[in-house]
Design a protein around this motif. Structure first.
Motif, PDB file in Angstrom:
ATOM      1  N   ALA A 388     -29.086  -4.845 -23.266  1.00 55.89           N
ATOM      2  CA  ALA A 388     -30.111  -4.189 -22.442  1.00 55.89           C
ATOM      3  C   ALA A 388     -30.091  -4.747 -21.024  1.00 55.89           C
ATOM      4  O   ALA A 388     -30.205  -3.994 -20.047  1.00 55.89           O
ATOM      5  N   ALA A 389     -29.936  -6.065 -20.890  1.00 58.66           N
ATOM      6  CA  ALA A 389     -29.881  -6.683 -19.566  1.00 58.66           C
ATOM      7  C   ALA A 389     -28.631  -6.241 -18.809  1.00 58.66           C
ATOM      8  O   ALA A 389     -28.668  -6.038 -17.590  1.00 58.66           O
ATOM      9  N   GLU A 390     -27.515  -6.083 -19.527  1.00 59.98           N
ATOM     10  CA  GLU A 390     -26.282  -5.655 -18.870  1.00 59.98           C
ATOM     11  C   GLU A 390     -26.403  -4.226 -18.351  1.00 59.98           C
ATOM     12  O   GLU A 390     -25.948  -3.913 -17.252  1.00 59.98           O
ATOM     13  N   PHE A 391     -27.022  -3.347 -19.136  1.00 58.16           N
ATOM     14  CA  PHE A 391     -27.208  -1.976 -18.668  1.00 58.16           C
ATOM     15  C   PHE A 391     -28.205  -1.912 -17.502  1.00 58.16           C
ATOM     16  O   PHE A 391     -28.170  -0.975 -16.705  1.00 58.16           O
ATOM     17  N   ALA A 392     -29.077  -2.915 -17.426  1.00 56.03           N
ATOM     18  CA  ALA A 392     -30.009  -2.973 -16.295  1.00 56.03           C
ATOM     19  C   ALA A 392     -29.355  -3.553 -15.047  1.00 56.03           C
ATOM     20  O   ALA A 392     -29.986  -3.603 -13.988  1.00 56.03           O
ATOM     21  N   ARG A 393     -28.099  -3.989 -15.174  1.00 54.51           N
ATOM     22  CA  ARG A 393     -27.356  -4.563 -14.046  1.00 54.51           C
ATOM     23  C   ARG A 393     -26.132  -3.686 -13.777  1.00 54.51           C
ATOM     24  O   ARG A 393     -24.996  -4.093 -13.994  1.00 54.51           O
ATOM     25  N   PRO A 394     -26.360  -2.463 -13.319  1.00 55.04           N
ATOM     26  CA  PRO A 394     -25.233  -1.535 -13.158  1.00 55.04           C
ATOM     27  C   PRO A 394     -24.328  -1.932 -11.995  1.00 55.04           C
ATOM     28  O   PRO A 394     -24.740  -2.624 -11.066  1.00 55.04           O
ATOM     29  N   GLN A 395     -23.089  -1.470 -12.076  1.00 56.65           N
ATOM     30  CA  GLN A 395     -22.114  -1.663 -11.011  1.00 56.65           C
ATOM     31  C   GLN A 395     -21.867  -0.321 -10.314  1.00 56.65           C
ATOM     32  O   GLN A 395     -22.049   0.734 -10.909  1.00 56.65           O
ATOM     33  N   PRO A 396     -21.434  -0.346  -9.056  1.00 56.58           N
ATOM     34  CA  PRO A 396     -21.056   0.912  -8.404  1.00 56.58           C
ATOM     35  C   PRO A 396     -19.979   1.625  -9.213  1.00 56.58           C
ATOM     36  O   PRO A 396     -19.082   0.992  -9.762  1.00 56.58           O
ATOM     37  N   TRP A 397     -20.071   2.943  -9.274  1.00 53.20           N
ATOM     38  CA  TRP A 397     -19.163   3.715 -10.132  1.00 53.20           C
ATOM     39  C   TRP A 397     -17.768   3.856  -9.550  1.00 53.20           C
ATOM     40  O   TRP A 397     -16.784   3.994 -10.283  1.00 53.20           O
ATOM     41  N   TRP A 398     -17.647   3.815  -8.222  1.00 49.79           N
ATOM     42  CA  TRP A 398     -16.390   4.232  -7.599  1.00 49.79           C
ATOM     43  C   TRP A 398     -15.222   3.273  -7.818  1.00 49.79           C
ATOM     44  O   TRP A 398     -14.073   3.744  -7.892  1.00 49.79           O
ATOM     45  N   PRO A 399     -15.414   1.931  -7.919  1.00 49.47           N
ATOM     46  CA  PRO A 399     -14.229   1.094  -8.157  1.00 49.47           C
ATOM     47  C   PRO A 399     -13.529   1.431  -9.477  1.00 49.47           C
ATOM     48  O   PRO A 399     -12.291   1.474  -9.545  1.00 49.47           O
ATOM     49  N   ALA A 400     -14.314   1.685 -10.531  1.00 55.38           N
ATOM     50  CA  ALA A 400     -13.720   1.998 -11.835  1.00 55.38           C
ATOM     51  C   ALA A 400     -12.998   3.337 -11.798  1.00 55.38           C
ATOM     52  O   ALA A 400     -11.880   3.471 -12.317  1.00 55.38           O
ATOM     53  N   VAL A 401     -13.625   4.332 -11.195  1.00 55.98           N
ATOM     54  CA  VAL A 401     -12.996   5.653 -11.121  1.00 55.98           C
ATOM     55  C   VAL A 401     -11.739   5.599 -10.257  1.00 55.98           C
ATOM     56  O   VAL A 401     -10.705   6.200 -10.592  1.00 55.98           O
ATOM     57  N   ALA A 402     -11.803   4.870  -9.143  1.00 51.19           N
ATOM     58  CA  ALA A 402     -10.632   4.745  -8.270  1.00 51.19           C
ATOM     59  C   ALA A 402      -9.472   4.093  -9.012  1.00 51.19           C
ATOM     60  O   ALA A 402      -8.318   4.539  -8.917  1.00 51.19           O
ATOM     61  N   ALA A 403      -9.760   3.028  -9.757  1.00 51.55           N
ATOM     62  CA  ALA A 403      -8.704   2.342 -10.505  1.00 51.55           C
ATOM     63  C   ALA A 403      -8.163   3.229 -11.622  1.00 51.55           C
ATOM     64  O   ALA A 403      -6.954   3.246 -11.888  1.00 51.55           O
ATOM     65  N   PHE A 404      -9.041   3.957 -12.285  1.00 56.66           N
ATOM     66  CA  PHE A 404      -8.650   4.855 -13.375  1.00 56.66           C
ATOM     67  C   PHE A 404      -7.695   5.937 -12.865  1.00 56.66           C
ATOM     68  O   PHE A 404      -6.639   6.191 -13.464  1.00 56.66           O
ATOM     69  N   VAL A 405      -8.044   6.547 -11.742  1.00 56.62           N
ATOM     70  CA  VAL A 405      -7.213   7.610 -11.172  1.00 56.62           C
ATOM     71  C   VAL A 405      -5.909   7.028 -10.628  1.00 56.62           C
ATOM     72  O   VAL A 405      -4.824   7.600 -10.822  1.00 56.62           O
ATOM     73  N   ALA A 406      -5.997   5.889  -9.963  1.00 53.57           N
ATOM     74  CA  ALA A 406      -4.795   5.263  -9.409  1.00 53.57           C
ATOM     75  C   ALA A 406      -3.814   4.882 -10.511  1.00 53.57           C
ATOM     76  O   ALA A 406      -2.590   5.013 -10.348  1.00 53.57           O
ATOM     77  N   ALA A 407      -4.335   4.405 -11.633  1.00 58.55           N
ATOM     78  CA  ALA A 407      -3.468   4.012 -12.743  1.00 58.55           C
ATOM     79  C   ALA A 407      -2.694   5.204 -13.282  1.00 58.55           C
ATOM     80  O   ALA A 407      -1.481   5.121 -13.535  1.00 58.55           O
ATOM     81  N   PHE A 408      -3.383   6.318 -13.453  1.00 58.15           N
ATOM     82  CA  PHE A 408      -2.695   7.504 -13.960  1.00 58.15           C
ATOM     83  C   PHE A 408      -1.669   8.009 -12.950  1.00 58.15           C
ATOM     84  O   PHE A 408      -0.541   8.370 -13.312  1.00 58.15           O
ATOM     85  N   ALA A 409      -2.058   8.032 -11.675  1.00 60.18           N
ATOM     86  CA  ALA A 409      -1.144   8.517 -10.645  1.00 60.18           C
ATOM     87  C   ALA A 409       0.102   7.643 -10.565  1.00 60.18           C
ATOM     88  O   ALA A 409       1.229   8.155 -10.431  1.00 60.18           O
ATOM     89  N   ALA A 410      -0.071   6.338 -10.651  1.00 59.98           N
ATOM     90  CA  ALA A 410       1.066   5.423 -10.579  1.00 59.98           C
ATOM     91  C   ALA A 410       1.998   5.597 -11.770  1.00 59.98           C
ATOM     92  O   ALA A 410       3.203   5.339 -11.673  1.00 59.98           O
ATOM     93  N   ALA A 411       1.445   6.032 -12.912  1.00 60.43           N
ATOM     94  CA  ALA A 411       2.247   6.175 -14.122  1.00 60.43           C
ATOM     95  C   ALA A 411       3.124   7.425 -14.110  1.00 60.43           C
ATOM     96  O   ALA A 411       4.133   7.480 -14.831  1.00 60.43           O
ATOM     97  N   VAL A 412       2.762   8.423 -13.299  1.00 58.54           N
ATOM     98  CA  VAL A 412       3.456   9.714 -13.340  1.00 58.54           C
ATOM     99  C   VAL A 412       4.976   9.595 -13.148  1.00 58.54           C
ATOM    100  O   VAL A 412       5.747  10.186 -13.917  1.00 58.54           O
ATOM    101  N   PRO A 413       5.472   8.838 -12.173  1.00 63.77           N
ATOM    102  CA  PRO A 413       6.937   8.763 -12.011  1.00 63.77           C
ATOM    103  C   PRO A 413       7.660   8.115 -13.185  1.00 63.77           C
ATOM    104  O   PRO A 413       8.875   8.256 -13.316  1.00 63.77           O
ATOM    105  N   PHE A 414       6.914   7.424 -14.046  1.00 60.40           N
ATOM    106  CA  PHE A 414       7.518   6.712 -15.174  1.00 60.40           C
ATOM    107  C   PHE A 414       7.435   7.503 -16.476  1.00 60.40           C
ATOM    108  O   PHE A 414       7.905   7.047 -17.516  1.00 60.40           O
ATOM    109  N   MET A 415       6.800   8.685 -16.453  1.00 61.91           N
ATOM    110  CA  MET A 415       6.586   9.478 -17.664  1.00 61.91           C
ATOM    111  C   MET A 415       7.871  10.170 -18.106  1.00 61.91           C
ATOM    112  O   MET A 415       8.696  10.568 -17.282  1.00 61.91           O
ATOM    113  N   ASN A 416       7.987  10.360 -19.423  1.00 61.85           N
ATOM    114  CA  ASN A 416       9.124  11.093 -19.979  1.00 61.85           C
ATOM    115  C   ASN A 416       8.656  11.977 -21.111  1.00 61.85           C
ATOM    116  O   ASN A 416       8.405  11.518 -22.228  1.00 61.85           O
TER     117      ASN A 416
END
Length: 469
Positions: A388-416
């Motif tokens: 409950a205390a952790e949910f009351a201490r939220p973090q900005p949403w954008w760093p996680a979304v930025a990393a999530f999108v960047a990770a997928f984008a970086a993986a594209v050239p390596f996909m088969n």
């Protein structure tokens, strides 16, 4: 608040064997409603993987041109690497009483909609991947058209997903023995009548590329459970041993996947597009063949019920206010449409494409939530987690979304995949390193952004307070 409690909360199982419908959704399970032992994590992660999708994935190494032992080594390596993060995340359930996607709101905040919807769509894709073989088996057994066999399988799995957590655990306990017996019979038949495919056609860099691709396909199977992991441990008491949880979950995943994929490697010439027919022919028809086909259909129900259950929690985590049982049934219905599409053409190509694509986002997700948990633990300085205390201490949403999108984008050239082969994968003779790249990029991008955003959040109130004073 009342609306959210009625949708996201609700009836919880009172203990082992309570099979009434679980209405409880993404709200943390209170300590007063916790029960169970860590050993039940072995069966809940063992039985769902005894499926023909695992067998079919095992055939890939041979179809690529590898010999048995090279393909086996690649398969075991990928399985272990993929199972490690899934087993680790499983230990978070008892500490927090929260499912995996709901718990990821700590890192993603309002941005959890992106991984939440992705996970829900992935659960539907898995319904099709596994329901394909269950539908074929039931149609072969009863002389039905494929669509009817698939429909019955998805109706049954949807029902189990609706009943929820305890029904799933009880089903997997029984199916560990039933499916274990069925796949043991298949293994004995292979040993007695099918020669080991010891020779391969690849050499040099092509062989290395096929080795990595085979390993990645096995990794994708095991790591696919990571976004589900704590969903099936969230009712365990907080005092449950985390090491025991980890080892029971890891052994359940590794042993089951190693078993079925080895069968696929061994019998690759039998288990092609006609997997159910291959099993029926291997077992010689009659009662034994019927038992094998029935086991394949039951395995699809066992595994896909897990998909529907976790998909329902993911949909709620994404902000959709729909009762958990209804969300689980909806996923099963949509999975039926996708399984018809997969069955309509080249099963091998569509299977491999769906299998890989539904997992490419997962390493980025894992990297983000692990770094977030590590930073939160460091901030607590060894104190037990108070969810409950952790949910009351939220973090900005954008760093996680930025990393999530960047990770997928970086993986594209390596996909088969047969739909798309990245330029780096081509240069590496087909080696698919996308999963590894996505994880590394997610960690490298999220950690500094999270720390920077956290410092700005901490400074802003101080500045505001100074101005007000």
């Amino acid at each position: 608040m009342t609306i959210e409690r009625s949708v996201y909360g609700g009836r919880m199982p009172a203990g082992a064997g309570d099979l009434a419908v679980e209405r409880h959704g993404i709200q943390p399970v209170p300590e007063s409603n916790r029960y169970g032992k860590p050993r039940r994590l072995f069966t809940v992660w063992f039985a769902p993987n005894l499926t023909m999708s695992g067998v079919f994935a095992g055939t890939v190494g041979i179809s690529l041109g590898l010999d048995f032992w090279t393909a086996f080594t690649a398969m075991m390596l990928g399985t272990l690497v993929g199972a490690l993060p899934a087993a680790y995340l499983c230990t978070w359930g008892s500490r927090t009483g929260t499912g995996q996607l709901p718990l990821s709101r700590l890192a993603f905040g309002s941005g959890v909609t992106l991984p939440g919807v992705t996970q829900w769509l992935s659960s539907i894709a898995w319904d099709a991947l596994i329901g394909l073989f269950g539908g074929e088996a039931l149609a072969e057994l009863l002389g039905w058209p494929f669509w009817l066999g698939a429909l019955v399988v998805l109706l049954l799995q949807g029902a189990v997903g609706v009943f929820g957590y305890e029904a799933l655990h009880q089903l997997q306990i029984w199916m560990t023995f039933v499916l274990g017996a069925a796949f043991l019979v298949i293994g004995v038949k292979l040993l007695s009548g099918v020669p080991l495919p010891v020779s391969g056609s690849l050499h040099g860099a092509d062989r290395v590329g096929a080795f990595v691709l085979t390993s990645t396909i096995s990794l994708s199977l095991a790591i696919s459970w990571a976004p589900y992991a704590s969903d099936f441990s969230r009712y365990l008491p907080r005092t449950t041993s985390r090491p025991r949880m980890f080892w029971f979950a890891l052994l359940g995943m590794v042993l089951s996947y190693a078993w079925v994929q080895t069968l696929g490697l061994w019998g690759a010439k039998l288990f092609t597009d006609r997997t159910a027919a291959g099993v029926h022919g291997l077992l010689g028809g009659g009662a034994l063949g019927a038992f094998g086909l029935l086991a394949i259909a039951a395995a699809a129900v066992c595994s896909n019920a897990m998909n529907d259950y976790s998909g329902s929690l993911a949909l709620q985590a994404a902000g959709v206010r729909i009762p958990r049982p209804l969300a689980a049934g909806t996923a099963a219905g949509l999975g039926f449409l996708l399984v018809l599409w997969m069955h309509a053409a080249d099963t091998t190509a569509r299977f491999q494409n769906v299998l890989l694509f539904v997992g490419y986002w997962i390493p980025g997700f894992v990297g983000v939530v692990i770094i977030d948990a590590w930073l939160r633990a460091r901030a607590r300085k060894g104190a037990p987690i108070d969810i409950a205390a952790e949910f009351a201490r939220p973090q900005p949403w954008w760093p996680a979304v930025a990393a999530f999108v960047a990770a997928f984008a970086a993986a594209v050239p390596f996909m088969n995949t047969s739909l798309f082969v990245g330029p780096i994968a081509t240069a590496l003779h087909g080696a698919d390193l996308a999963y590894y790249v996505a994880f590394v990029v997610a960690v490298a991008v999220y950690a500094p952004l999270r720390l920077w955003a956290g410092r700005r959040t901490a400074v802003a109130p101080e500045a505001s307070g100074t101005a007000t004073a």
